[in-house]
Motif scaffolding. Structure first.
Motif, PDB file in Angstrom:
ATOM      1  N   UNK A  41       9.780  -1.365  21.058  1.00 54.41           N
ATOM      2  CA  UNK A  41      11.341  -0.615  21.407  1.00 54.41           C
ATOM      3  C   UNK A  41      11.638  -1.355  23.096  1.00 54.41           C
ATOM      4  N   UNK A  42      10.445  -1.351  23.455  1.00 52.20           N
ATOM      5  CA  UNK A  42      10.033  -2.153  24.878  1.00 52.20           C
ATOM      6  C   UNK A  42       8.641  -2.686  25.346  1.00 52.20           C
ATOM      7  N   UNK A  43       8.551  -3.864  26.763  1.00 49.64           N
ATOM      8  CA  UNK A  43       7.370  -4.751  27.157  1.00 49.64           C
ATOM      9  C   UNK A  43       6.823  -3.670  28.233  1.00 49.64           C
ATOM     10  N   UNK A  44       6.383  -3.358  28.413  1.00 48.68           N
ATOM     11  CA  UNK A  44       5.713  -3.002  30.089  1.00 48.68           C
ATOM     12  C   UNK A  44       4.642  -3.458  30.184  1.00 48.68           C
ATOM     13  N   UNK A  45       3.969  -3.607  31.775  1.00 47.04           N
ATOM     14  CA  UNK A  45       3.183  -4.193  32.218  1.00 47.04           C
ATOM     15  C   UNK A  45       2.662  -3.599  33.649  1.00 47.04           C
ATOM     16  N   UNK A  46       1.755  -3.291  33.900  1.00 43.54           N
ATOM     17  CA  UNK A  46       1.808  -2.915  35.287  1.00 43.54           C
ATOM     18  C   UNK A  46       2.182  -4.140  36.814  1.00 43.54           C
ATOM     19  N   UNK A  47       2.807  -3.137  37.698  1.00 41.16           N
ATOM     20  CA  UNK A  47       3.465  -4.025  38.931  1.00 41.16           C
ATOM     21  C   UNK A  47       2.177  -4.046  39.912  1.00 41.16           C
ATOM     22  N   UNK A  48       1.278  -4.915  40.999  1.00 43.59           N
ATOM     23  CA  UNK A  48       0.365  -4.330  41.777  1.00 43.59           C
ATOM     24  C   UNK A  48       0.688  -3.231  42.169  1.00 43.59           C
ATOM     25  N   UNK A  49       1.557  -3.195  42.247  1.00 44.76           N
ATOM     26  CA  UNK A  49       1.746  -1.483  43.575  1.00 44.76           C
ATOM     27  C   UNK A  49       2.499  -0.412  43.272  1.00 44.76           C
ATOM     28  N   UNK A  50       2.678   0.398  43.712  1.00 42.42           N
ATOM     29  CA  UNK A  50       4.664   0.436  43.229  1.00 42.42           C
ATOM     30  C   UNK A  50       5.530   0.915  44.312  1.00 42.42           C
ATOM     31  N   UNK A  51       6.834   0.702  43.189  1.00 39.08           N
ATOM     32  CA  UNK A  51       8.539   0.427  44.132  1.00 39.08           C
ATOM     33  C   UNK A  51       8.452   2.329  45.018  1.00 39.08           C
ATOM     34  N   UNK A  52       8.870   1.357  46.025  1.00 45.56           N
ATOM     35  CA  UNK A  52       9.356   2.370  46.275  1.00 45.56           C
ATOM     36  C   UNK A  52      10.829   2.976  46.463  1.00 45.56           C
ATOM     37  N   UNK A  53      11.780   3.738  47.296  1.00 43.41           N
ATOM     38  CA  UNK A  53      12.986   4.230  47.823  1.00 43.41           C
ATOM     39  C   UNK A  53      13.249   4.824  46.196  1.00 43.41           C
ATOM     40  N   UNK A  54      12.332   5.262  45.456  1.00 42.23           N
ATOM     41  CA  UNK A  54      13.288   5.563  43.777  1.00 42.23           C
ATOM     42  C   UNK A  54      13.792   7.144  44.388  1.00 42.23           C
ATOM     43  N   UNK A  55      14.715   7.234  43.817  1.00 41.14           N
ATOM     44  CA  UNK A  55      15.333   8.974  43.881  1.00 41.14           C
ATOM     45  C   UNK A  55      15.891   9.139  42.891  1.00 41.14           C
ATOM     46  N   UNK A  56      16.465   8.696  42.111  1.00 38.49           N
ATOM     47  CA  UNK A  56      16.902   8.592  40.433  1.00 38.49           C
ATOM     48  C   UNK A  56      16.421   8.133  39.536  1.00 38.49           C
ATOM     49  N   UNK A  57      15.921   9.364  38.255  1.00 32.30           N
ATOM     50  CA  UNK A  57      15.296   8.605  37.004  1.00 32.30           C
ATOM     51  C   UNK A  57      16.187   8.742  36.297  1.00 32.30           C
ATOM     52  N   UNK A  58      15.679   8.649  34.409  1.00 30.44           N
ATOM     53  CA  UNK A  58      16.664   8.457  33.850  1.00 30.44           C
ATOM     54  C   UNK A  58      15.789   9.041  32.321  1.00 30.44           C
ATOM     55  N   UNK A  59      16.525   9.643  31.071  1.00 33.67           N
ATOM     56  CA  UNK A  59      15.336  10.637  30.537  1.00 33.67           C
ATOM     57  C   UNK A  59      16.351   9.305  29.685  1.00 33.67           C
TER      58      UNK A  59
END
Length: 120
Positions: A41-59
């Motif tokens: 259902x999805x294709x993930x892959x690791x970024x070189x570092x964490x992304x900043x500014x995360x304030x909201x997530x979805x379930x």
């Protein structure tokens, strides 16, 4: 911001939203990432570092969504619905944008492949 996604079997395009994590992703471009298939259902892959500014997530996710899985710093391309109503476990995903063309190339890319993302 528009992005070009180059895969072994073709190209896709996407639109990254103007949010703090979206802008942070754009600041990393161009990127070549090792991707894999997850749950057909999805294709993930690791970024070189964490992304900043995360304030909201979805379930839940939508087909065609570009998302970020914060625990492992993965960018995720969602390409198919599933039998679990597209639910995502806690802590959820961060919406980054949408695939605007070429979703079929992402879906058919296989279990392990390289993908390049750059500004369009």
């Amino acid at each position: 911001m528009k992005v070009l996604i180059t895969l072994p079997a073709g190209e896709a395009t996407g639109e990254i939203e103007d949010t703090a994590p979206g802008r942070d992703l754009i600041s990393l471009l161009p990127l070549t990432l090792d991707m894999y298939d997850l749950f057909a259902r999805e294709k993930p892959g690791p970024l070189p570092r964490e992304l900043g500014g995360v304030t909201e997530t979805m379930l839940t996710y939508t087909v065609g969504q570009i998302a970020y899985w914060q625990p492992s710093y993965d960018i995720v391309f969602c390409f198919a619905d599933d039998e679990n109503n597209n639910e995502i476990p806690e802590p959820g995903i961060v919406h980054l944008g949408t695939i605007t063309s070429g979703l079929k190339h992402i879906a058919s890319a296989g279990d392990s492949f390289k993908l390049t993302i750059e500004r369009a």
